[in-house]
Design an enzyme around this catalytic site. Structure first.
Site, PDB file in Angstrom:
ATOM      1  N   PRO A 133       0.724  -1.488  -0.052  1.00  0.00           N
ATOM      2  CA  PRO A 133       0.036  -0.133  -0.084  1.00  0.00           C
ATOM      3  C   PRO A 133       1.068   1.318  -0.113  1.00  0.00           C
ATOM      4  O   PRO A 133       1.915   1.331   0.600  1.00  0.00           O
ATOM      5  CB  PRO A 133      -0.818  -0.306   1.349  1.00  0.00           C
ATOM      6  CG  PRO A 133      -0.649  -1.522   1.617  1.00  0.00           C
ATOM      7  CD  PRO A 133       0.572  -2.071   1.212  1.00  0.00           C
ATOM      8  N   HIS A 134       0.332   2.316  -0.855  1.00  0.00           N
ATOM      9  CA  HIS A 134       1.052   3.416  -0.816  1.00  0.00           C
ATOM     10  C   HIS A 134       0.083   4.511  -1.373  1.00  0.00           C
ATOM     11  O   HIS A 134      -0.825   4.277  -2.000  1.00  0.00           O
ATOM     12  CB  HIS A 134       2.178   3.374  -1.591  1.00  0.00           C
ATOM     13  CG  HIS A 134       2.253   3.062  -3.228  1.00  0.00           C
ATOM     14  ND1 HIS A 134       1.974   1.564  -3.382  1.00  0.00           N
ATOM     15  CD2 HIS A 134       2.062   3.674  -4.129  1.00  0.00           C
ATOM     16  CE1 HIS A 134       1.883   1.591  -4.771  1.00  0.00           C
ATOM     17  NE2 HIS A 134       1.769   2.737  -5.178  1.00  0.00           N
ATOM     18  N   ALA A 135       0.801   5.820  -1.438  1.00  0.00           N
ATOM     19  CA  ALA A 135      -0.173   6.838  -1.866  1.00  0.00           C
ATOM     20  C   ALA A 135       0.816   7.868  -2.626  1.00  0.00           C
ATOM     21  O   ALA A 135       1.985   7.787  -2.530  1.00  0.00           O
ATOM     22  CB  ALA A 135      -1.160   7.631  -0.941  1.00  0.00           C
TER      23      ALA A 135
END
Length: 686
Positions: A605-607
């Site tokens: 997960p990342h943004a």
């Protein structure tokens, strides 16, 4: 003339320079003392004056230069001297031997080679022996008969590919034009008979560009001229290729028209295999512009490659459309080069692999869709070309500049290399420059240029704009040199101008300034140069980004959303990310689906940095029972590694290491079976 290798290089530097060259710059570059430098300058100046030129002009406190109106003539004079006094290297001698035996109609014997290469019989025999060893790799050999003398025997296609591989893709042949100078230098053959149709070939290839609605890179265009000219010389001698098939109809038709143009000036037999082979060469040539329709399979593949790179690198490219267009310009020729086994060596690919290893490894993994399309292994040299392109886009950022200097990049090697140079310039001058769309050398000659200065991979003899010559990949010393040369041409903002004026006025109050302009230039260099950011040395490892304290174990999670929140909590508590960053990670999965699953059982997960990433770091959650990101079995996950990234590059080293770990057999199984943070941390350090 008494010029040696060093003084020749110093003179060449003066010829291509568009401004003064300081003594200290030359002393540092050539590692010579002040006294030796002075002696070299006097020697060059004396030789120039003997030849009828004005010599080297010296301006106190500025440096040395040549009169612009004399540079072209000086360059011609110097080239003539270099050619007439050149001692051929062993590699150059072998290239000459191969071309004389394959691309000339005359009878060649050992005595000719002794005379032309100006070496002993033993040296010629040794050169031929070494050449035979390399020819064996292409199933070729050197034979002899009384009528033709020494000849190269074997499959005609292999002879032509050997010319490309051994003669053109050679580190000692820096520019394509060097091959012509090499074979025409000090040889008793009529020089006009060597590659005699080369001007006709050049014109015919210009027409091919128009017919196919494309433009080849400068480097490839010059190379095509030599390749096709060599083919023509072989066909003149009655040597034709066999059993060549090419299925791309529009290119085959263009190759057919090209071949028929050659038939107009030579007594060629119409040969379909030759036309197909010519079409394959054209298909594998890199382009900078293409208006022709792109096959859907390449469009689909390019989108998948970009998507996979973004997923593996945990980034999102801003200029998707431009990146895809640039990628397609390389993807299609690369497909045909690999498919038809027409090897194109990237001379700097080992350097790229070393200095941009993170990008190289991620690119290699992102090219799986291309590998599947080809059903063949992708050579490292081709991966390097793709790496150059992606590397150039990684640090492109939107920024508002107070004062901009317009910079034009002129590159002969193609769009990927241009983007790599762009990326390095942005690192060195992040707030001072506006980069114009890169040009090829041919485009530069055809268009009016409006730029404050030019950065080029080739010397430009006729530019009124300051020109700075660079190599595609700059080392630290070259970066420092470029900063020192460019910095005086720019101020970053009005505040810079004000600061500089204040300092000059303050100095004037307490001292006498003999040369205000010279002091101003020196102060610019000291005050406004940008420190070098060596990415290869500053990208942290996975062990540095993921300490034991941010590794968690848990039996299960209610759903994938709570799993992301739990996995990222250590980063939130330590101030690496904001709550908005957590929400953005969840929104991304809701919008794009489970793209963060990089391998079955593991999610990343990342943004975006602007969503609330404050510091670079990672956290890890290991679940005993998997959590589902969709109703598909492959989207069940037991390991979540959350990434907080502050830009598009700094985290790549750790991601590369993570990718290598994941690819190892039993890695996921080992992690899931562990019970302590220390065990996991030790495994990550491996």
């Amino acid at each position: 003339m008494s010029l040696d290798a060093r003084t020749i290089k110093i003179l060449q530097k003066l010829i291509v320079s568009n401004s003064y060259i300081e003594a200290a710059e030359i002393q540092k570059e050539f590692s010579i003392s002040k006294r030796t430098f002075q002696y070299d300058i006097e020697k060059i100046d004396s030789e120039l004056k003997i030849a009828g030129f004005s010599g080297i002009i010296k301006i106190r406190s500025k440096g040395f230069f040549l009169l612009g109106r004399e540079k072209k003539k000086i360059n011609e004079w110097l080239n003539s001297f270099v050619e007439n006094t050149k001692v051929f290297t062993a590699m150059e001698r072998k290239i000459r031997i191969f071309i004389y035996l394959t691309a000339t109609p005359i009878r060649v014997v050992t005595e000719d080679l002794i005379e032309w290469n100006e070496v002993s019989r033993n040296t010629v025999l040794q050169d031929i022996k070494q050449l035979k060893e390399v020819l064996k790799e292409f199933d070729l050999e050197i034979g002899f008969n009384s009528k033709e003398g020494k000849i190269v025997l074997g499959n005609e296609k292999n002879i032509r590919l050997f010319f490309v591989f051994y003669c053109l893709n050679n580190e000692e042949i820096i520019e394509n034009g060097d091959i012509l100078k090499l074979i025409k230098n000090r040889v008793s053959i009529n020089k006009d008979s060597l590659f005699s149709d080369i001007s006709f070939v050049k014109g015919a290839l210009f027409n091919i560009e128009k017919e196919l609605q494309l433009k080849y890179t400068d480097e490839i265009f010059e190379r095509l001229i030599l390749i096709v000219s060599f083919f023509v010389e072989r066909i003149k001698q009655g040597n034709y290729v066999n059993n060549e098939i090419c299925e791309v109809e529009d290119v085959v038709e263009a190759a057919d028209r090209l071949y028929q143009r050659f038939m107009e000036i030579n007594s060629f037999i119409y040969d379909k295999a030759e036309i197909n082979f010519l079409a394959k060469i054209l298909l594998g040539a890199n382009q900078i512009i293409s208006s022709s329709k792109t096959e859907e399979k390449f469009v689909k593949c390019s989108k998948q490659i970009i998507s996979d790179f973004e997923r593996l690198a945990c980034i999102t490219f801003d200029q998707q459309e431009q990146l895809q267009n640039d990628l397609l310009l390389h993807l299609m020729p690369a497909y045909y080069r690999i498919k038809y086994q027409i090897e194109v060596i990237n001379p700097s690919y080992q350097e790229i692999k070393k200095d941009y290893n993170d990008v190289f490894e991620i690119t290699a993994n992102a090219l799986q869709a291309f590998k599947k399309l080809l059903d063949l292994k992708i050579p490292d040299s081709e991966i390097a070309y793709f790496s150059i392109l992606f590397g150039g886009y990684l640090t492109q950022k939107k920024s508002i500049l107070v004062t901009k200097k317009k910079v034009l990049i002129i590159c002969s090697k193609g769009i990927g290399t241009s983007r790599m140079i762009e990326q390095q310039l942005r690192q060195l001058f992040p707030k001072q420059i506006e980069l114009l769309e890169p040009m090829s050398y041919r485009e530069y000659e055809e268009n009016k240029v409006e730029a404050d200065f030019i950065v080029s991979t080739l010397p430009l003899m006729s530019s009124d704009i300051p020109v700075f010559i660079v190599s595609p990949i700059l080392n630290d010393q070259q970066k420092k040199g470029l900063i020192q040369r460019i910095a005086p041409h720019m101020l970053r903002a009005e505040s810079d101008t004000s600061l500089l004026t204040t300092i000059l006025e303050t100095v004037a109050q307490f001292s006498i300034i003999e040369d205000r302009e010279q002091l101003k230039e020196k102060l610019k260099l000291i005050l406004f140069q940008t420190p070098i950011d060596n990415q290869a040395q500053t990208t942290p490892s996975i062990a540095e980004l993921l300490p034991e304290t941010r590794i968690q174990f848990k039996d299960s999670e209610t759903n994938w959303k709570t799993a992301i929140e739990t996995a990222s909590d250590p980063l939130l508590k330590e101030g690496f990310i904001s709550e908005n960053y957590q929400k953005a990670m969840i929104k991304n999965v809701e919008k794009y689906g489970p793209y963060i699953i990089i391998t079955p059982g593991m999610a990343l997960p990342h943004a975006e940095p602007e969503d609330g990433a404050f510091k670079l770091g990672m956290s890890l959650l290991i679940l005993k029972n998997s959590v589902a990101f969709s109703n598909k079995e492959k989207d069940k996950v037991k390991i979540l590694i959350v990434l907080s990234s502050i830009d598009k590059y700094t985290h790549l080293n750790s991601l590369r290491q993570l990718t290598e770990l994941v690819m190892k057999k039993e890695f996921l199984k080992k992690v899931i079976g562990m019970n302590s943070r220390r065990e996991v941390f030790d495994l990550l350090k491996e």
